[in-house]
Structure formats: C-alpha cells, structure tokens
Design a protein around this motif. Structure first.
Motif, PDB file in Angstrom:
ATOM      1  N   LYS A 150      28.722  28.644  37.735  1.00  0.00           N
ATOM      2  CA  LYS A 150      28.563  29.743  38.694  1.00  0.00           C
ATOM      3  C   LYS A 150      29.497  30.878  38.306  1.00  0.00           C
ATOM      4  N   LEU A 151      28.912  32.066  38.174  1.00  0.00           N
ATOM      5  CA  LEU A 151      29.656  33.223  37.685  1.00  0.00           C
ATOM      6  C   LEU A 151      29.846  34.255  38.780  1.00  0.00           C
ATOM      7  N   GLY A 152      31.077  34.725  38.899  1.00  0.00           N
ATOM      8  CA  GLY A 152      31.379  35.810  39.818  1.00  0.00           C
ATOM      9  C   GLY A 152      32.020  36.964  39.079  1.00  0.00           C
ATOM     10  N   ILE A 153      31.823  38.176  39.589  1.00  0.00           N
ATOM     11  CA  ILE A 153      32.430  39.352  38.970  1.00  0.00           C
ATOM     12  C   ILE A 153      33.119  40.174  40.044  1.00  0.00           C
ATOM     13  N   CYS A 154      34.310  40.631  39.735  1.00  0.00           N
ATOM     14  CA  CYS A 154      35.099  41.426  40.677  1.00  0.00           C
ATOM     15  C   CYS A 154      35.291  42.827  40.105  1.00  0.00           C
ATOM     16  N   LEU A 155      34.933  43.833  40.892  1.00  0.00           N
ATOM     17  CA  LEU A 155      34.913  45.224  40.437  1.00  0.00           C
ATOM     18  C   LEU A 155      35.979  46.029  41.172  1.00  0.00           C
ATOM     19  N   SER A 156      36.903  46.602  40.422  1.00  0.00           N
ATOM     20  CA  SER A 156      38.010  47.346  41.033  1.00  0.00           C
ATOM     21  C   SER A 156      37.566  48.721  41.493  1.00  0.00           C
ATOM     22  N   GLY A 157      38.469  49.387  42.235  1.00  0.00           N
ATOM     23  CA  GLY A 157      38.252  50.770  42.598  1.00  0.00           C
ATOM     24  C   GLY A 157      38.777  51.702  41.526  1.00  0.00           C
ATOM     25  N   VAL A 206      43.889  50.022  48.440  1.00  0.00           N
ATOM     26  CA  VAL A 206      45.293  50.265  48.771  1.00  0.00           C
ATOM     27  C   VAL A 206      46.106  48.977  48.701  1.00  0.00           C
ATOM     28  N   LEU A 207      45.564  47.899  49.259  1.00  0.00           N
ATOM     29  CA  LEU A 207      46.286  46.622  49.274  1.00  0.00           C
ATOM     30  C   LEU A 207      45.628  45.540  48.436  1.00  0.00           C
ATOM     31  N   ASN A 208      44.345  45.680  48.132  1.00  0.00           N
ATOM     32  CA  ASN A 208      43.673  44.676  47.296  1.00  0.00           C
ATOM     33  C   ASN A 208      42.562  45.348  46.501  1.00  0.00           C
ATOM     34  N   ASN A 209      42.923  45.848  45.335  1.00  0.00           N
ATOM     35  CA  ASN A 209      41.965  46.576  44.502  1.00  0.00           C
ATOM     36  C   ASN A 209      41.177  45.660  43.570  1.00  0.00           C
ATOM     37  N   SER A 235      40.965  51.132  36.111  1.00  0.00           N
ATOM     38  CA  SER A 235      42.121  52.032  36.189  1.00  0.00           C
ATOM     39  C   SER A 235      43.366  51.406  35.565  1.00  0.00           C
ATOM     40  N   PRO A 236      43.271  51.003  34.284  1.00  0.00           N
ATOM     41  CA  PRO A 236      44.483  50.482  33.626  1.00  0.00           C
ATOM     42  C   PRO A 236      45.525  51.593  33.512  1.00  0.00           C
ATOM     43  N   ARG A 257      47.954  59.835  40.444  1.00  0.00           N
ATOM     44  CA  ARG A 257      48.800  58.925  39.675  1.00  0.00           C
ATOM     45  C   ARG A 257      49.533  57.957  40.611  1.00  0.00           C
ATOM     46  N   THR A 258      50.005  58.479  41.727  1.00  0.00           N
ATOM     47  CA  THR A 258      50.679  57.642  42.713  1.00  0.00           C
ATOM     48  C   THR A 258      49.738  56.569  43.239  1.00  0.00           C
ATOM     49  N   LEU A 259      48.489  56.961  43.509  1.00  0.00           N
ATOM     50  CA  LEU A 259      47.496  56.010  43.993  1.00  0.00           C
ATOM     51  C   LEU A 259      47.206  54.949  42.941  1.00  0.00           C
ATOM     52  N   ASP A 260      47.040  55.380  41.682  1.00  0.00           N
ATOM     53  CA  ASP A 260      46.781  54.428  40.593  1.00  0.00           C
ATOM     54  C   ASP A 260      47.905  53.393  40.481  1.00  0.00           C
ATOM     55  N   LEU A 261      49.144  53.863  40.552  1.00  0.00           N
ATOM     56  CA  LEU A 261      50.288  52.956  40.430  1.00  0.00           C
ATOM     57  C   LEU A 261      50.340  51.990  41.603  1.00  0.00           C
ATOM     58  N   ALA A 262      50.031  52.485  42.789  1.00  0.00           N
ATOM     59  CA  ALA A 262      50.027  51.616  43.968  1.00  0.00           C
ATOM     60  C   ALA A 262      48.970  50.529  43.836  1.00  0.00           C
ATOM     61  N   MET A 263      47.791  50.913  43.354  1.00  0.00           N
ATOM     62  CA  MET A 263      46.722  49.932  43.193  1.00  0.00           C
ATOM     63  C   MET A 263      47.043  48.947  42.070  1.00  0.00           C
ATOM     64  N   TRP A 264      47.630  49.448  40.981  1.00  0.00           N
ATOM     65  CA  TRP A 264      47.965  48.570  39.862  1.00  0.00           C
ATOM     66  C   TRP A 264      48.925  47.468  40.300  1.00  0.00           C
ATOM     67  N   SER A 265      49.799  47.781  41.252  1.00  0.00           N
ATOM     68  CA  SER A 265      50.778  46.795  41.705  1.00  0.00           C
ATOM     69  C   SER A 265      50.117  45.580  42.342  1.00  0.00           C
ATOM     70  N   ASN A 266      48.900  45.769  42.893  1.00  0.00           N
ATOM     71  CA  ASN A 266      48.215  44.607  43.474  1.00  0.00           C
ATOM     72  C   ASN A 266      47.087  44.073  42.588  1.00  0.00           C
ATOM     73  N   VAL A 267      46.847  44.752  41.458  1.00  0.00           N
ATOM     74  CA  VAL A 267      45.795  44.311  40.540  1.00  0.00           C
ATOM     75  C   VAL A 267      46.324  43.372  39.457  1.00  0.00           C
ATOM     76  N   SER A 268      47.486  43.682  38.917  1.00  0.00           N
ATOM     77  CA  SER A 268      47.974  42.980  37.719  1.00  0.00           C
ATOM     78  C   SER A 268      48.050  41.476  37.905  1.00  0.00           C
ATOM     79  N   SER A 269      48.571  41.015  39.025  1.00  0.00           N
ATOM     80  CA  SER A 269      48.694  39.565  39.242  1.00  0.00           C
ATOM     81  C   SER A 269      47.330  38.914  39.400  1.00  0.00           C
ATOM     82  N   ARG A 270      46.375  39.648  39.961  1.00  0.00           N
ATOM     83  CA  ARG A 270      45.029  39.087  40.151  1.00  0.00           C
ATOM     84  C   ARG A 270      44.263  39.028  38.833  1.00  0.00           C
TER      85      ARG A 270
END
Length: 310
Positions: free
Chosen positions: A4-11, A155-158, A177-178, A194-207
């Motif tokens: 079973k395949l799932g795909i997660c698409l960021s903002g 904002v909290l889960n991208n 948005s790497p 840029r501020t928004l990108d950095l905020a989102m990256w903070s919750n993306v990298s671990s996921r």
C-alpha cells in the motif's frame, strides 16, 4: 505482492505545481498512490488528484487560474487577500463537498490558531478544509471553523505523514520548498516568504526522515505566486521523480523489472518487433544447442547443463 502506497505533498505556493509533475511521472510508470496527504498547495493538488483528475487535467486547472482571479484584495481583517476563488474552483471541479465523496483517501493538515496546534482532517466537509489549509497567515484571510480560528496547515505541519504511517506500507514524501542559501532579498515580501519557508522547514525535516522515499524538486527558486511558470515548475517535479522510479518500484513491488520512463518507451508495434527478435534469438540458440549435443552424442537429460540458460 504490491504494498500500500501513500504520498504526502508539502505546501509551498505555486511551487506546489511540482507535485503534479511528480504524480505524472509516477503514473507513467504504473505507480498509483492509494492514500494522499497534504498541506496548503499540497492539499489543493491532493484533493483534485483524490477526485480522480489526471495530472494533465490538474495542470490545466492551475494554468487556467490567474493572480487576478486568485487574489481579491480586502479590507485588512484576518488577512490582506480573500482566497475564496479556491472555494469557487473546488465547487466547480469537486461538486461533492465531502472527503467521503473522493475516489481516494485524502488527509489534510490545518492549523488551529486558537488552540495552538495542528489538526489532520480526513472526513466530513472538504472545501472549507482545503481553503483553510491554503490560507497563509497575514496574507490570506483566516477561516473560522466551529468557533476556532484556523490558518494554513503548513504553519505547524507542512508534511502530514502521520495518517499515512497508520495506513501505508510505503510513504513517498514530496517537499517543494527545500532550503538553500539566498544571497539577496529584494524587499520585505521576500523576507516574509523566507521566514515562512524556514518556519515550515522546521516541521518538515524530521518528517522527511520518516518517509521511505523523499522527492525534493528543484523548485525553491520559484516564488510563491509564479503561476506563469507553471510548466517549468511541473517539469522540475517530473524530472526529480523519474530519477527515483527504480527505488520506488523496488519498494512498492519488488517483482517488477524497471523499464525506461514511458516518454522513451517503444510503441506497441516496436515492442512486438522486439519480442519477435528476442524469440528468434532464443530459437537460434536452441537449434545450435541441439546440433552441438547431437555431434557429441549427448541428450538434454543428464548432460549437466541447464537447458533454460540460453
């Protein structure tokens, strides 16, 4: 057996068009995600894909949009811009306003500003959730749901992979948005994005570390609202995915032999000609083998040779 395949698409604003190229490359190689999860632009693309629009159709829907349609300036209350056009788009293309009416399972992250946490929705009314997930704070009007104030899911889960972890054997995470170095900022909006990108990256990298396959299209140099470059952004998503196809196939269906991307595949007639040539080659070596064994007085049984090796 296929997994079973799932795909997660960021903002990521119009960088999310890269998701469409990703889906196109997957489909061309027979890889069809059963479960979709998304935030912001990923939620919008994901909703259309879950409604069984093809990647080509989704691209056309985005290209038909325009900044004039998408952005309606309002008196600043919850935001500078009213993004109700997205609601209008959804009513046109997905008239059944429910998660249950979709053809694929979809999950969308939204941010509860009132209570200060992220929520992932996968049932109930659809349109309001998609529009909410695309409501970038300050820029777009916030949304009110059941008495609470909500905004962009990124904002909290991208990269909302949590529901996919419960349902899927293999998860593809797509981050449009790497983060890379920026040498210049042309104005206050560049700083804001840029501020928004950095905020989102903070919750993306671990996921991303929890995904089986990570795809990061080279889209970070495109702005949030560059709809005129839709084709270019689409191609970035397509190219970055083609490179990962062998690894994805190996995970999803280990029994599948990888072939070249379909843009380079033989036509049906050419494939038939190739099969006929291969069969002629096999028959030739079978005859040669039989003649060889006859000369030396051997038969097929007991000669220590695997007859299928040719």
């Amino acid at each position: 057996m296929k997994k079973k395949l799932g795909i997660c698409l960021s903002g990521g604003g119009t960088r999310g068009i890269a998701h469409i190229g990703v889906l196109k490359a997957l489909e061309e190689n027979g890889i069809i995600p059963e479960y979709i999860s998304g935030a912001s632009a990923g939620a919008l693309v994901g909703s259309l894909y879950a409604a069984e629009y093809s990647p080509a159709e989704i691209l056309e829907i985005f290209k038909e949009s325009s900044l004039a349609k998408l952005f309606k300036l309002t008196i600043p209350t919850g935001g500078l811009i009213d993004n109700s056009y997205i609601d209008d788009m959804l009513m046109e293309y997905i008239p059944d306003d429910s998660f249950e009416g979709l053809k694929k399972q979809l999950f969308i992250s939204i941010t509860n500003l009132s209570k200060g946490y992220s929520e992932v929705v996968g049932k109930g009314p659809l349109h309001e959730v998609v529009v909410t997930s695309t409501s970038i704070p300050i820029l777009f009007n916030y949304r009110e749901i059941n008495g609470d104030i909500y905004a962009d899911g990124g904002v909290l889960n991208n990269l909302p992979i949590e529901p996919l972890e419960k349902e899927c054997d293999v998860i593809i995470g797509v981050n449009v948005s790497p983060i890379s170095k920026i040498d210049e900022f042309s104005g206050i909006m560049d700083v804001a994005y840029r501020t928004l990108d950095l905020a989102m990256w903070s919750n993306v990298s671990s996921r991303l570390n929890r995904c089986d396959i990570v795809i990061e299209p080279n889209a970070e140099n495109y702005g949030y609202f560059e709809l005129k470059k839709a084709d270019e952004i689409f191609e970035e998503g397509y190219k970055s995915t083609i490179e990962k196809i062998p690894a994805i196939l190996k995970l999803v269906d280990p029994s599948t032999d990888y072939v070249n991307p379909s843009r380079n595949r033989f036509s049906e007639q050419e494939e038939q000609e190739q099969r006929e040539k291969e069969e002629k080659r096999k028959n030739f070596w079978r005859r040669m083998r039989t003649s060889f064994l006859g000369v030396f007085g051997k038969n097929e049984e007991g000669d220590g040779t695997d007859s299928s090796s040719s």
